[in-house]
Design a protein around this motif. Structure first.
Motif, PDB file in Angstrom:
ATOM      1  N   ASN A 101       1.454   7.359  -6.570  1.00 34.48           N
ATOM      2  CA  ASN A 101       0.377   8.167  -7.051  1.00 34.48           C
ATOM      3  C   ASN A 101       0.565   9.586  -6.543  1.00 34.48           C
ATOM      4  N   GLY A 102       1.668   9.898  -5.747  1.00 39.46           N
ATOM      5  CA  GLY A 102       2.211  11.187  -5.407  1.00 39.46           C
ATOM      6  C   GLY A 102       1.284  11.683  -4.284  1.00 39.46           C
ATOM      7  N   LEU A 103       0.968  10.873  -3.611  1.00 38.33           N
ATOM      8  CA  LEU A 103       0.188  11.089  -2.309  1.00 38.33           C
ATOM      9  C   LEU A 103       1.122  11.342  -0.982  1.00 38.33           C
ATOM     10  N   ASP A 104       1.082  11.872   0.081  1.00 40.36           N
ATOM     11  CA  ASP A 104       1.682  11.934   1.316  1.00 40.36           C
ATOM     12  C   ASP A 104       1.482  10.672   2.018  1.00 40.36           C
ATOM     13  N   GLY A 105       0.248  10.147   2.089  1.00 45.43           N
ATOM     14  CA  GLY A 105      -0.177   9.195   2.755  1.00 45.43           C
ATOM     15  C   GLY A 105      -1.605   8.750   2.579  1.00 45.43           C
ATOM     16  N   GLY A 106      -2.072   7.780   3.347  1.00 41.66           N
ATOM     17  CA  GLY A 106      -3.280   7.388   3.375  1.00 41.66           C
ATOM     18  C   GLY A 106      -3.807   7.149   4.746  1.00 41.66           C
ATOM     19  N   LEU A 107      -5.136   7.194   4.888  1.00 40.94           N
ATOM     20  CA  LEU A 107      -5.782   6.961   6.163  1.00 40.94           C
ATOM     21  C   LEU A 107      -6.797   5.906   6.046  1.00 40.94           C
ATOM     22  N   ILE A 108      -6.679   4.716   6.837  1.00 38.74           N
ATOM     23  CA  ILE A 108      -7.874   3.519   6.838  1.00 38.74           C
ATOM     24  C   ILE A 108      -8.416   3.649   8.076  1.00 38.74           C
ATOM     25  N   THR A 109      -9.668   3.644   8.072  1.00 37.33           N
ATOM     26  CA  THR A 109     -10.482   3.872   9.021  1.00 37.33           C
ATOM     27  C   THR A 109     -11.478   2.577   9.347  1.00 37.33           C
ATOM     28  N   SER A 110     -11.933   1.857   8.145  1.00 36.22           N
ATOM     29  CA  SER A 110     -12.821   0.865   8.571  1.00 36.22           C
ATOM     30  C   SER A 110     -12.086  -0.447   9.181  1.00 36.22           C
ATOM     31  N   ARG A 111     -12.934  -1.093  10.204  1.00 35.98           N
ATOM     32  CA  ARG A 111     -12.443  -2.304  11.010  1.00 35.98           C
ATOM     33  C   ARG A 111     -11.853  -3.193  10.241  1.00 35.98           C
ATOM     34  N   ASN A 112     -12.326  -3.528   8.917  1.00 37.05           N
ATOM     35  CA  ASN A 112     -11.959  -4.722   8.268  1.00 37.05           C
ATOM     36  C   ASN A 112     -10.661  -4.479   7.527  1.00 37.05           C
ATOM     37  N   PHE A 143     -12.631   7.088  17.743  1.00 41.10           N
ATOM     38  CA  PHE A 143     -11.899   7.335  16.204  1.00 41.10           C
ATOM     39  C   PHE A 143     -10.593   6.343  16.540  1.00 41.10           C
ATOM     40  N   THR A 144     -10.667   5.334  15.353  1.00 43.77           N
ATOM     41  CA  THR A 144      -9.483   4.564  15.189  1.00 43.77           C
ATOM     42  C   THR A 144      -8.974   4.885  13.823  1.00 43.77           C
ATOM     43  N   GLY A 145      -7.895   5.042  13.431  1.00 47.25           N
ATOM     44  CA  GLY A 145      -7.278   5.108  12.195  1.00 47.25           C
ATOM     45  C   GLY A 145      -5.766   4.732  12.068  1.00 47.25           C
ATOM     46  N   LEU A 146      -5.317   4.061  10.784  1.00 46.40           N
ATOM     47  CA  LEU A 146      -4.207   3.606  10.615  1.00 46.40           C
ATOM     48  C   LEU A 146      -3.808   4.706   9.323  1.00 46.40           C
ATOM     49  N   PHE A 147      -2.675   5.371   9.712  1.00 48.35           N
ATOM     50  CA  PHE A 147      -2.272   6.274   8.809  1.00 48.35           C
ATOM     51  C   PHE A 147      -1.075   5.281   8.197  1.00 48.35           C
ATOM     52  N   VAL A 148      -0.942   5.486   6.825  1.00 50.07           N
ATOM     53  CA  VAL A 148       0.155   4.877   6.174  1.00 50.07           C
ATOM     54  C   VAL A 148       0.878   5.922   5.145  1.00 50.07           C
ATOM     55  N   LEU A 188       0.726  -1.150  -0.002  1.00 53.75           N
ATOM     56  CA  LEU A 188       0.110  -0.145  -0.118  1.00 53.75           C
ATOM     57  C   LEU A 188       0.700   1.133  -0.160  1.00 53.75           C
ATOM     58  N   GLN A 189       2.103   1.166   0.728  1.00 53.50           N
ATOM     59  CA  GLN A 189       2.818   2.528   0.704  1.00 53.50           C
ATOM     60  C   GLN A 189       3.416   2.590  -0.671  1.00 53.50           C
ATOM     61  N   GLY A 190       3.703   1.435  -1.452  1.00 51.08           N
ATOM     62  CA  GLY A 190       4.264   1.727  -2.648  1.00 51.08           C
ATOM     63  C   GLY A 190       3.267   2.372  -3.612  1.00 51.08           C
ATOM     64  N   TYR A 191       2.013   2.007  -3.321  1.00 55.13           N
ATOM     65  CA  TYR A 191       1.051   2.627  -4.273  1.00 55.13           C
ATOM     66  C   TYR A 191       0.557   4.076  -3.865  1.00 55.13           C
ATOM     67  N   ILE A 192       0.941   4.286  -2.707  1.00 56.61           N
ATOM     68  CA  ILE A 192       0.620   5.725  -2.258  1.00 56.61           C
ATOM     69  C   ILE A 192       1.724   6.500  -2.744  1.00 56.61           C
TER      70      ILE A 192
END
Length: 369
Positions: free
Chosen positions: A15-26, A42-47, A8-12
């Motif tokens: 695509n020229g992004l600084d990061g991604g935030l995942i918030t869904s439980r699954n 709130f629970t979130g995973l920052f990649v 996922l980090q490689g995809y981010i």
């Protein structure tokens, strides 16, 4: 988990992004091994593209996170703290530009909060990438799905053994769930269904207080969660006596199930699976009584990509796990559905569910239970 995060980090980064935030439980569970129902907290995973991931969670759940094997940084907060203010202070230099989010799972409130953290850049949808990653199961995932399917087989047997004239749908379902909990199963993968007679003519009928009587078809649609992964099985039996029409319906659905399975080959178009089953049902004269797609992907969620319908030209790949579930439903009479969980392999489709698909006529009475 590290391999998934790196993917996922490689995809981010690409695509020229600084990061991604995942918030869904699954998806958090898929990427971290941490399974937790956050409720309103709130629970979130920052990649991040250029930094290690950070998981943000309530302080009271830190022990669970560490037990799950999380090796990266985490940021915890108490109920009295402003979690977004704390994130800005600790992560502000990492999330200034474009960010990826789960478009289908994030709340509008969270979107506004994320936008307030960005100095430039836009929000991008990560759902297609995450779905693509989750479509192909690794060895550990397949093993969990296989065991979940065996528990589903066991649950159907318990349900069949619970049938007697006058028993209610809810009573049968209650016995199934009780016996599963005795085996250590904490959670069903969806709201299970036990449907008798005319109630079985609704593909998504509601289990109630209908009493079983001779001549009823009985649909069991259920699944369990094992190690975070879902099973999904449907079997149909007949109580005491099967009419000629019901026998014909059942054999048509079984033939459609087998025809669909023959199309579950690596490189095949997904639409061919649906078309094969639908052709059998149409030729038998039941075209108007098969209202849903032939199946769906299966994994952490009970419904995942790919969607198995006649307009999907995606190619089957080894490692996909699917459901195959043709059905016929006639108002006032009843319904038949036969659903299996199937692993796509390079050689041939492998059935994870094993409960018999032959028509069973159940003749038990209360004294036989």
């Amino acid at each position: 988990m590290k391999k998934r995060l790196t993917n996922l980090q490689g995809y981010i980064r690409k695509n020229g992004l600084d990061g991604g935030l995942i918030t869904s439980r699954n998806n958090i569970y898929y990427l971290s091994g941490f399974d937790y129902e956050p409720h309103e907290r709130f629970t979130g995973l920052f990649v991040f593209a250029e930094h290690d991931p950070v998981l943000v969670l309530p302080e009271m759940e830190v022990e669970m996170l560490l037990k799950a094997g999380w090796i990266y940084e985490y940021l915890s907060y108490s109920d009295s703290e402003d979690v977004w203010g704390k994130m800005k202070r600790h992560l502000g230099n990492k999330i200034g530009g474009g960010m990826g989010i789960e478009e289908n799972y994030i709340s509008f409130r969270y979107i506004k909060m994320i936008q307030s953290c960005l100095t430039d850049g836009e929000l991008t949808n990560l759902d297609p990438k995450l779905s693509e990653m989750r479509e192909i199961k690794d060895t550990d995932e397949v093993n969990s799905l296989r065991i979940a399917a065996k528990y589903a087989d066991y649950a159907v047997q318990i349900a069949v053994d619970s049938l007697y004239e006058g028993v209610t749908e809810l009573e049968v379902l209650g016995r199934v769930e009780y016996q599963l909990k005795k085996r250590g199963i904490r959670e069903m993968s969806f709201t299970p269904m036990v449907l008798f007679g005319e109630n079985a003519s609704n593909p998504h009928g509601v289990t109630g207080e209908n009493k079983l009587k001779a001549g009823d078809t009985v649909i069991f649609d259920l699944g369990v969660k094992y190690n975070g992964y879902s099973s999904d099985i449907t079997r149909t039996v007949v109580y005491k006596e099967a009419s000629e029409e019901m026998d014909r319906m059942y054999n048509t659905v079984l033939k459609a199930n087998k025809a669909a399975l023959k199309e579950c080959k690596v490189g095949n178009n997904i639409r061919k699976i649906d078309e094969a089953a639908r052709k059998v049902i149409e030729e038998a004269g039941y075209a108007n009584y098969f209202p849903h797609r032939i199946g769906h992907g299966l994994g952490i969620n009970v419904h995942e990509e790919p969607s198995l319908h006649s307009n999907n030209n995606e190619l089957l790949k080894a490692g996909m796990v699917l459901t195959i579930e043709p059905g016929i439903y006639i108002p006032g009479l009843g319904g038949v559905r036969i659903e299996d969980d199937v692993l796509i392999t390079e050689v041939e489709p492998y059935l994870l569910t094993g409960f018999t698909r032959d028509l069973q006529v159940i003749n038990k009475d209360l004294g036989d239970i």
